[in-house]
Design a protein around this motif. Structure first.
Motif, PDB file in Angstrom:
ATOM      1  N   GLY A 170       0.807  -1.209   0.000  1.00  0.00           N
ATOM      2  CA  GLY A 170       0.000   0.000   0.000  1.00  0.00           C
ATOM      3  C   GLY A 170       0.843   1.264   0.000  1.00  0.00           C
ATOM      4  N   GLY A 211       2.717   0.234   5.613  1.00  0.00           N
ATOM      5  CA  GLY A 211       2.558  -0.970   4.802  1.00  0.00           C
ATOM      6  C   GLY A 211       3.820  -1.788   4.626  1.00  0.00           C
ATOM      7  N   ALA A 220      -4.672  -9.415  -1.525  1.00  0.00           N
ATOM      8  CA  ALA A 220      -4.652  -8.683  -0.253  1.00  0.00           C
ATOM      9  C   ALA A 220      -3.812  -7.432  -0.473  1.00  0.00           C
ATOM     10  N   PHE A 221      -3.960  -6.469   0.408  1.00  0.00           N
ATOM     11  CA  PHE A 221      -3.123  -5.274   0.306  1.00  0.00           C
ATOM     12  C   PHE A 221      -2.944  -4.648   1.671  1.00  0.00           C
ATOM     13  N   THR A 222      -1.769  -4.039   1.865  1.00  0.00           N
ATOM     14  CA  THR A 222      -1.548  -3.253   3.070  1.00  0.00           C
ATOM     15  C   THR A 222      -2.197  -1.887   2.849  1.00  0.00           C
ATOM     16  N   THR A 276      -7.945  -6.916   3.363  1.00  0.00           N
ATOM     17  CA  THR A 276      -6.967  -5.949   3.862  1.00  0.00           C
ATOM     18  C   THR A 276      -7.249  -5.696   5.339  1.00  0.00           C
ATOM     19  N   THR A 321      -3.296  -7.417   9.671  1.00  0.00           N
ATOM     20  CA  THR A 321      -2.797  -7.870   8.371  1.00  0.00           C
ATOM     21  C   THR A 321      -2.693  -9.388   8.347  1.00  0.00           C
TER      22      THR A 321
END
Length: 359
Positions: A18, A24, A122-124, A299, A319
């Motif tokens: 992110g 992130g 998925a993502f930060t 996320t 996370t």
């Protein structure tokens, strides 16, 4: 998960880095040393190696992360886009270039999954202001996912806390516009989507509570008519379709009832109605889950935490839960390990169109 599984037999999660001015990178580095995550999923991180190296140096740890190689079955690897120079990033400050890199990372993860190179995304945390600096028409993740994947039907965001879910009728719009968006059709469609998404996630017959819009569920019209005229008829229609649903219920008590086990999910009418309740209950455990697409997207429910960026004190628990939930949901589908040629083709498709100006 059987310990005899090889990495390629585990769900593959495309983890997009992110906003580089937030936490992130730190979260990603901490996750790479989490044995539970790596025993349940194979990770393909997507972003700039320099961002991870900067975070690892700040944490005083090494970064043992190979580049993504279709021929190698690694538990974690990196698809290095080399798109953000940490020297140009000021921790805790949103900027066009951090937003642009986050958009590239996310779009690449979506394309990789759509091409069969991963089972979930998925993502930060992102910073929407930074993303709008890079892409002025950016509204939220749903619109961007639609643009990147060509989806013709909107997905929906859910907040997940352990086994307790929260859904929304409206999301990223001004509060002044909420009441006009609360229509019978929109509420009914949201109930149906919540029921179907939760069934896809393994709930046999989810019990859904529908939150009222107005104080005391409108108090018989004394505090507004949306609850009686729009929400109640939608709930009745859903009941007639054999959906387990109740409402409209006063929003100041419905979350307590749900969290104590009376319901599996609450359908809120607007963003903060549910977000405030969920974050008070479990800020460090909450996951934002996006459903309604061919693959799941997850996320942590918290943001970029600009106030603690670069200090090494970010908590990776949410996370971790996001990745474990994504892996769990992906396992409920048909996991077919891709061979090296298929992985190479998916990576090529994911990276061929990398662009921040347009999907």
């Amino acid at each position: 998960m059987p310990t005899s599984e090889t990495p390629s037999e585990r769900p593959t999660i495309a983890l997009a880095l992110g906003d580089a001015a937030g936490i992130g990178g730190e979260l990603a580095v901490k996750i790479l040393s989490d044995e539970e995550v790596l025993e349940n999923a194979r990770l393909i991180l997507i972003g700039d190696r320099r961002q991870l190296e900067t975070a690892a140096a700040m944490l005083g740890t090494g970064l043992d992360l190979p580049d993504c190689d279709p021929e190698t079955d690694s538990p974690a690897s990196l698809l290095n886009l080399a798109n953000i120079d940490p020297a140009a990033v000021s921790p805790g400050e949103a900027s066009r270039h951090t937003g642009a890199a986050a958009l590239e990372n996310f779009a690449t993860a979506l394309r990789l999954c759509a091409a069969g190179g991963a089972d979930a995304v998925a993502f930060t945390p992102f910073n929407k202001y930074a993303m709008r600096l890079a892409r002025p028409d950016y509204v939220d993740e749903i619109g961007f996912i639609n643009a990147v994947t060509g989806a013709t039907k909107d997905g929906r965001e859910f907040n997940v806390l352990d086994e307790f879910w929260n859904a929304r009728v409206t999301s990223h719009i001004p509060l002044s516009q909420v009441a006009e968006r609360i229509t019978e059709e929109r509420v009914f469609a949201s109930i149906e989507l919540t029921d179907q998404t939760m069934r896809n996630a393994g709930f046999a017959r989810p019990r859904i509570a529908v939150a009222a819009l107005n104080p005391h569920a409108g108090d018989g019209g004394n505090f507004g008519h949306e609850d009686d005229r729009e929400i109640a008829p939608a709930v009745q229609r859903a009941k007639e379709k054999q959906i387990s649903v109740e409402g409209p219920l006063p929003s100041d008590t419905v979350y307590l009832r749900a969290y104590k086990g009376e319901f599996d999910a609450v359908l809120s009418m607007y963003h903060d109605q549910g977000q405030i309740a969920m974050k008070l209950i479990g800020f460090d455990r909450g996951v934002t889950l996006i459903g309604g697409y061919p693959f799941w997207i997850a996320t942590p429910a918290h943001g970029t935490a600009y106030d603690i960026a670069g200090q090494g004190i970010a908590n990776p628990n949410a996370t971790k839960r996001a990745l474990l939930l994504a892996a769990k949901l992906a396992r409920q589908g048909d996991l077919v390990p891709a061979d090296a040629a298929s992985r190479a083709s998916a990576i090529a498709k994911a990276t061929a169109e990398v662009s921040t100006a347009a999907p």
